[in-house]
Design an enzyme around this catalytic site. Sequence first.
Site, PDB file in Angstrom:
ATOM      1  N   TRP A 155      -8.820 100.355  44.850  1.00 29.06           N
ATOM      2  CA  TRP A 155      -7.385  99.321  44.613  1.00 29.06           C
ATOM      3  C   TRP A 155      -6.801  98.911  46.056  1.00 29.06           C
ATOM      4  O   TRP A 155      -5.634  98.376  45.958  1.00 29.06           O
ATOM      5  CB  TRP A 155      -6.458 100.613  44.029  1.00 29.06           C
ATOM      6  CG  TRP A 155      -6.393 102.007  44.681  1.00 29.06           C
ATOM      7  CD1 TRP A 155      -7.283 103.150  44.496  1.00 29.06           C
ATOM      8  CD2 TRP A 155      -5.562 102.140  45.523  1.00 29.06           C
ATOM      9  NE1 TRP A 155      -6.956 104.099  45.262  1.00 29.06           N
ATOM     10  CE2 TRP A 155      -5.917 103.689  46.256  1.00 29.06           C
ATOM     11  CE3 TRP A 155      -4.534 101.430  46.744  1.00 29.06           C
ATOM     12  CZ2 TRP A 155      -5.394 104.314  47.220  1.00 29.06           C
ATOM     13  CZ3 TRP A 155      -4.142 102.172  47.619  1.00 29.06           C
ATOM     14  CH2 TRP A 155      -4.384 103.632  48.092  1.00 29.06           C
ATOM     15  N   ASN A 156      -7.342  99.530  46.995  1.00 32.97           N
ATOM     16  CA  ASN A 156      -6.488  99.267  48.502  1.00 32.97           C
ATOM     17  C   ASN A 156      -6.763  97.753  48.838  1.00 32.97           C
ATOM     18  O   ASN A 156      -5.856  97.151  49.488  1.00 32.97           O
ATOM     19  CB  ASN A 156      -6.742 100.234  49.395  1.00 32.97           C
ATOM     20  CG  ASN A 156      -8.316 100.340  49.754  1.00 32.97           C
ATOM     21  OD1 ASN A 156      -9.240 100.099  49.057  1.00 32.97           O
ATOM     22  ND2 ASN A 156      -8.611 100.899  50.776  1.00 32.97           N
ATOM     23  N   LYS A 179     -16.540  96.580  37.678  1.00 28.63           N
ATOM     24  CA  LYS A 179     -15.552  97.578  37.199  1.00 28.63           C
ATOM     25  C   LYS A 179     -14.466  97.865  38.393  1.00 28.63           C
ATOM     26  O   LYS A 179     -14.478  98.418  39.361  1.00 28.63           O
ATOM     27  CB  LYS A 179     -16.117  98.874  37.062  1.00 28.63           C
ATOM     28  CG  LYS A 179     -15.127 100.135  37.050  1.00 28.63           C
ATOM     29  CD  LYS A 179     -14.224  99.981  35.643  1.00 28.63           C
ATOM     30  CE  LYS A 179     -13.339 101.204  35.557  1.00 28.63           C
ATOM     31  NZ  LYS A 179     -12.181 101.135  36.512  1.00 28.63           N
ATOM     32  N   PRO A 180     -13.305  96.844  38.123  1.00 32.25           N
ATOM     33  CA  PRO A 180     -12.290  97.316  39.311  1.00 32.25           C
ATOM     34  C   PRO A 180     -11.381  98.249  39.121  1.00 32.25           C
ATOM     35  O   PRO A 180     -11.464  99.017  37.833  1.00 32.25           O
ATOM     36  CB  PRO A 180     -11.509  95.852  38.788  1.00 32.25           C
ATOM     37  CG  PRO A 180     -11.508  95.505  37.529  1.00 32.25           C
ATOM     38  CD  PRO A 180     -12.819  96.043  37.180  1.00 32.25           C
ATOM     39  N   ALA A 181     -10.762  98.747  40.001  1.00 33.60           N
ATOM     40  CA  ALA A 181      -9.944 100.120  39.844  1.00 33.60           C
ATOM     41  C   ALA A 181      -8.721  99.805  38.742  1.00 33.60           C
ATOM     42  O   ALA A 181      -8.228  98.694  38.884  1.00 33.60           O
ATOM     43  CB  ALA A 181      -9.156 100.450  41.211  1.00 33.60           C
ATOM     44  N   SER A 182      -8.479 100.905  38.043  1.00 34.73           N
ATOM     45  CA  SER A 182      -7.545 100.593  36.903  1.00 34.73           C
ATOM     46  C   SER A 182      -5.982 100.576  37.512  1.00 34.73           C
ATOM     47  O   SER A 182      -4.973  99.804  36.822  1.00 34.73           O
ATOM     48  CB  SER A 182      -7.447 102.090  36.135  1.00 34.73           C
ATOM     49  OG  SER A 182      -8.506 102.081  35.412  1.00 34.73           O
ATOM     50  N   SER A 233     -13.718 106.836  47.631  1.00 37.80           N
ATOM     51  CA  SER A 233     -14.065 108.117  48.186  1.00 37.80           C
ATOM     52  C   SER A 233     -15.495 108.563  48.314  1.00 37.80           C
ATOM     53  O   SER A 233     -16.320 108.333  47.546  1.00 37.80           O
ATOM     54  CB  SER A 233     -13.306 109.212  47.501  1.00 37.80           C
ATOM     55  OG  SER A 233     -13.846 109.546  46.100  1.00 37.80           O
ATOM     56  N   GLU A 254     -19.762 102.331  50.356  1.00 36.63           N
ATOM     57  CA  GLU A 254     -18.702 102.091  51.585  1.00 36.63           C
ATOM     58  C   GLU A 254     -17.791 103.222  51.040  1.00 36.63           C
ATOM     59  O   GLU A 254     -16.877 103.084  50.302  1.00 36.63           O
ATOM     60  CB  GLU A 254     -18.258 100.836  51.326  1.00 36.63           C
ATOM     61  CG  GLU A 254     -17.406 100.534  52.784  1.00 36.63           C
ATOM     62  CD  GLU A 254     -16.138 100.982  52.735  1.00 36.63           C
ATOM     63  OE1 GLU A 254     -15.784 102.028  53.307  1.00 36.63           O
ATOM     64  OE2 GLU A 254     -15.286 100.073  52.217  1.00 36.63           O
ATOM     65  N   CYS A 288      -9.471 102.477  54.492  1.00 30.13           N
ATOM     66  CA  CYS A 288     -10.656 103.144  54.711  1.00 30.13           C
ATOM     67  C   CYS A 288     -11.067 103.242  56.481  1.00 30.13           C
ATOM     68  O   CYS A 288     -11.654 104.116  56.891  1.00 30.13           O
ATOM     69  CB  CYS A 288     -11.898 103.074  54.151  1.00 30.13           C
ATOM     70  SG  CYS A 288     -12.539 101.281  54.140  1.00 30.13           S
ATOM     71  N   GLU A 385      -8.683 112.447  55.029  1.00 25.25           N
ATOM     72  CA  GLU A 385      -8.375 111.306  55.167  1.00 25.25           C
ATOM     73  C   GLU A 385      -6.991 111.071  54.719  1.00 25.25           C
ATOM     74  O   GLU A 385      -6.587 111.543  53.590  1.00 25.25           O
ATOM     75  CB  GLU A 385      -9.332 110.357  54.453  1.00 25.25           C
ATOM     76  CG  GLU A 385      -9.172 108.570  54.628  1.00 25.25           C
ATOM     77  CD  GLU A 385     -10.259 108.053  53.788  1.00 25.25           C
ATOM     78  OE1 GLU A 385     -10.636 106.916  54.178  1.00 25.25           O
ATOM     79  OE2 GLU A 385     -10.829 108.548  52.917  1.00 25.25           O
TER      80      GLU A 385
END
Length: 484
Positions: A155-156, A179-182, A233, A254, A288, A385
């Site tokens: 998402w970032n 599959k993108p982040a929700s 993550s 990554e 990240c 993190e």
Amino acid sequence: MSAYASMQKDANYIDGTWCAADGGDVISVTNPATGAEIGTVPNAGAAEARRAIAAAEAAFPAYAALTVTERGALLRRLHAEIVDHADALAALLTAEQGKPLAEAKAEVLSSAAYVQWFAEEARRADGAVIPSPWPGRKLMTTRHPVGVVAAITPWNFPSSMLARKLGAALAAGCTAVVKPASATPYSGLVWALLAERAGFPPGVVNVITGSARAIGGELTSNPAVRKLTFTGSTEIGKELIRASAGTVKKVSMELGGNAPFIVFDDADLDAAVEGAMIAKFRNAGQTCICSNRVYAQAGIYDAFVAKLAEKAAALRVAPGDEPGSEQGPLVDMAALAKTEELIADAVERGATVAAGGGRHDRGGLFFQPTVLTEATADMRLAQEEIFGPVAPVFRFETEAEAIAAANDTEYGLAAYAYTRDLGRTFRLQDGLEYGLIGINEVLIVTPEVPFGGLKESGLGKEGSWQGLDDYLETKYTCVGGLTG
């Protein structure tokens, strides 16, 4: 009508068709700056993922058979679509992710640059003719697309992280299921729209939103998927690696980071402060590769902290679409709570708040840019993190001490250092256990260079020729009977 209405797609894209989830379920997508709903996207699961994989598998032979010239032409048209709609794409990204509009525009143009790079790099996916130790034989290697690729994106940086994966996969001749982040699905779904407009055949690019566990389970277990690429993550990355082992998929990971930012006594102090501001507070610290731990040598520690705290306190915190916004909101309440926890733990263990330290007066998910002094290795933020706008500053005495402290983590993604000593520059290059190292620079990522970490920060590289290599297989062929 919003500035991004033409780019907002509220449906999945499978085999060239826009469609809802089988059960009609949806996920609400909100603007983190306001809490207002932007729209809803399908809450799909394993069944939809299977259909997307089947579509990609069916489309693969014909797409892989295209020449590099034909694939390159498609990618150049995709690049043009991104550039032509950059303002609307940036507005969409800011609406769902929260980052300042200028940062969103830079991310969109970075996405276009990756697509352009891989359009050109596809021509260099060559093999080799190998000198034969045997008479009458020719030995050669050839490169071939790995097959159906599954891409799970964060998402970032929901646009540029997908560009690195999808651009390379399409250039290599692979088909894809994304599959993108929700939290930020629209910046993933819009790639299906852009690919459709660019002329990619049905089934080549498929994008589905919904349950991460159900969709991810199908992507990792389905034997038709030959490669999985993930940004996120380390914890989730490890789960995906384990889940992919049953079908021995090729994986690119990554993963998390814990970047050190080291400032030596001989550094250009003003340049180091400017670098620290960018490396820490870009995207509200939600990157990240942002600096997680700032190390300042004892001789300049107080001066550096004073300048950094002054700069941090002056940052304009505002919704990303407000003119002059320099830091937007955090992505959700869990991120805000985690940031508060880490600060509280540090203060309890002896840190002092030099700037910020709490929620911003704007309320909601806005947080003050924060600088902490006298950070120590026993604090949680030394190993976890942060993913928030918090800069803990550690004090060190010697170069060896700084390198040892920087490496004292399971992560190894990015590291930064400021020094005027040329010899030290190369000692840092040798000694720092990181995949990306910036010396007197923090904006170091570009399509021409490999992006990826060491240790538990990941597997594989994105960008550069190595980014394409991760989507190709090598075949060796021996041809005999060539003597007259």
